[in-house]
Design a protein around this motif. Sequence first.
Motif, PDB file in Angstrom:
ATOM      1  N   ASP A   1       1.097  -0.618  -0.005  1.00  0.00           N
ATOM      2  CA  ASP A   1       0.233   0.271   0.098  1.00  0.00           C
ATOM      3  C   ASP A   1       0.751   1.279   0.395  1.00  0.00           C
ATOM      4  O   ASP A   1       0.127   2.295  -0.383  1.00  0.00           O
ATOM      5  CB  ASP A   1      -1.050   0.045   1.431  1.00  0.00           C
ATOM      6  CG  ASP A   1      -2.139  -1.070   1.297  1.00  0.00           C
ATOM      7  OD1 ASP A   1      -2.172  -1.740   0.457  1.00  0.00           O
ATOM      8  OD2 ASP A   1      -2.383  -1.564   2.427  1.00  0.00           O
ATOM      9  N   THR A   2       2.158   1.120  -0.115  1.00  0.00           N
ATOM     10  CA  THR A   2       2.810   2.948   0.306  1.00  0.00           C
ATOM     11  C   THR A   2       3.667   2.730  -1.396  1.00  0.00           C
ATOM     12  O   THR A   2       4.245   1.682  -2.258  1.00  0.00           O
ATOM     13  CB  THR A   2       4.166   2.543   1.502  1.00  0.00           C
ATOM     14  OG1 THR A   2       3.644   1.271   2.422  1.00  0.00           O
ATOM     15  CG2 THR A   2       4.929   3.451   0.948  1.00  0.00           C
ATOM     16  N   LYS A   3       2.819   3.621  -2.015  1.00  0.00           N
ATOM     17  CA  LYS A   3       2.970   3.873  -3.132  1.00  0.00           C
ATOM     18  C   LYS A   3       4.090   5.429  -3.415  1.00  0.00           C
ATOM     19  O   LYS A   3       4.959   5.728  -2.368  1.00  0.00           O
ATOM     20  CB  LYS A   3       1.637   4.362  -4.023  1.00  0.00           C
ATOM     21  CG  LYS A   3       0.973   3.287  -3.713  1.00  0.00           C
ATOM     22  CD  LYS A   3       0.620   2.865  -4.883  1.00  0.00           C
ATOM     23  CE  LYS A   3      -0.559   1.727  -4.773  1.00  0.00           C
ATOM     24  NZ  LYS A   3      -0.871   0.998  -5.398  1.00  0.00           N
ATOM     25  N   SER A   4       4.516   4.795  -4.773  1.00  0.00           N
ATOM     26  CA  SER A   4       5.461   6.121  -5.095  1.00  0.00           C
ATOM     27  C   SER A   4       4.993   7.374  -5.361  1.00  0.00           C
ATOM     28  O   SER A   4       4.273   7.242  -5.869  1.00  0.00           O
ATOM     29  CB  SER A   4       6.726   4.742  -6.324  1.00  0.00           C
ATOM     30  OG  SER A   4       5.865   5.067  -7.795  1.00  0.00           O
ATOM     31  N   ALA A   5       6.312   7.787  -5.531  1.00  0.00           N
ATOM     32  CA  ALA A   5       5.742   9.382  -5.635  1.00  0.00           C
ATOM     33  C   ALA A   5       5.067   9.626  -6.999  1.00  0.00           C
ATOM     34  O   ALA A   5       3.764  10.654  -6.701  1.00  0.00           O
ATOM     35  CB  ALA A   5       7.397  10.494  -5.388  1.00  0.00           C
ATOM     36  N   ASP A   6       5.428   8.700  -8.063  1.00  0.00           N
ATOM     37  CA  ASP A   6       4.683   9.507  -9.191  1.00  0.00           C
ATOM     38  C   ASP A   6       3.375   7.801  -9.373  1.00  0.00           C
ATOM     39  O   ASP A   6       3.046   7.907 -10.353  1.00  0.00           O
ATOM     40  CB  ASP A   6       5.617   8.545 -10.183  1.00  0.00           C
ATOM     41  CG  ASP A   6       6.358   7.261 -10.023  1.00  0.00           C
ATOM     42  OD1 ASP A   6       6.078   6.432  -9.801  1.00  0.00           O
ATOM     43  OD2 ASP A   6       7.471   7.545 -11.369  1.00  0.00           O
ATOM     44  N   ASN A   7       3.237   6.520  -8.325  1.00  0.00           N
ATOM     45  CA  ASN A   7       2.235   6.286  -7.818  1.00  0.00           C
ATOM     46  C   ASN A   7       2.805   5.039  -8.956  1.00  0.00           C
ATOM     47  O   ASN A   7       1.935   4.390  -9.377  1.00  0.00           O
ATOM     48  CB  ASN A   7       0.936   7.010  -8.168  1.00  0.00           C
ATOM     49  CG  ASN A   7      -0.418   7.146  -7.928  1.00  0.00           C
ATOM     50  OD1 ASN A   7       0.690   5.959  -6.519  1.00  0.00           O
ATOM     51  ND2 ASN A   7      -1.759   6.992  -7.289  1.00  0.00           N
ATOM     52  N   ARG A   8       3.953   4.969  -9.477  1.00  0.00           N
ATOM     53  CA  ARG A   8       3.587   3.231 -10.710  1.00  0.00           C
ATOM     54  C   ARG A   8       4.739   2.609 -10.320  1.00  0.00           C
ATOM     55  O   ARG A   8       3.934   1.502 -10.689  1.00  0.00           O
ATOM     56  CB  ARG A   8       4.550   4.512 -11.361  1.00  0.00           C
ATOM     57  CG  ARG A   8       4.493   5.393 -12.856  1.00  0.00           C
ATOM     58  CD  ARG A   8       5.311   5.318 -13.272  1.00  0.00           C
ATOM     59  NE  ARG A   8       5.865   4.733 -14.276  1.00  0.00           N
ATOM     60  CZ  ARG A   8       7.387   5.014 -15.339  1.00  0.00           C
ATOM     61  NH1 ARG A   8       7.676   6.241 -15.123  1.00  0.00           N
ATOM     62  NH2 ARG A   8       6.863   4.090 -15.780  1.00  0.00           N
ATOM     63  N   THR A   9       4.776   2.607  -8.770  1.00  0.00           N
ATOM     64  CA  THR A   9       5.129   1.492  -8.010  1.00  0.00           C
ATOM     65  C   THR A   9       4.651   1.380  -6.599  1.00  0.00           C
ATOM     66  O   THR A   9       3.996   2.822  -6.282  1.00  0.00           O
ATOM     67  CB  THR A   9       6.952   1.046  -8.766  1.00  0.00           C
ATOM     68  OG1 THR A   9       7.033  -0.634  -8.358  1.00  0.00           O
ATOM     69  CG2 THR A   9       7.628   2.379  -7.613  1.00  0.00           C
TER      70      THR A   9
END
Length: 176
Positions: free
Chosen positions: A56-64
């Motif tokens: 559930d912890t997404k990257s800043a760009d929400n890609r991973t």
Amino acid sequence: DANVTLLQKACREVKESRELARVLTLALTMGNVLNQGKRTGAAGGIALSSLAKFKDTKSADNRTNLLRHLAAVLVRKHDEQWIGKLGDSMPSLSTAAYVSMTDIAADVREMSRGLKACAMLLKNSATGQPEATDSVSTSPAAFVEKLSNFHSSSSASLEALQTKIAAASTQFEQLC
């Protein structure tokens, strides 16, 4: 009994897996870096259940997400074959995942009820029963003796199983 043994074996494999220890060490490091400066930023350990939060912890760009990043780092740090070693270090885990402690507890309750009914039958037979008229049938005294022996051995087996279940539950809770 076999399912309880399987659960105990799987718990032991999880606890002793060096590969899983590497995953958890890296996950702890990542969690501490992300939480640096916060109350949870200097954790000394990590629970298996917290790995679910990595998804559930997404990257800043929400890609991973952090779980994918963790896997990528492990593959880079070791090799792709290492992932297979992770599964190989815990061979009982995939089968044990289908074992239900709820079902085991229900089976034990049913066995306990059956033994109570057996004990009641023994108690009632102590009041006396008419002799069997069929020459092939077992005499009431022989029946009571066999039933008593069955009850004794089954009670001991059930008690041993309940002890084993309690130990398996404790092992599982210690992992989580």
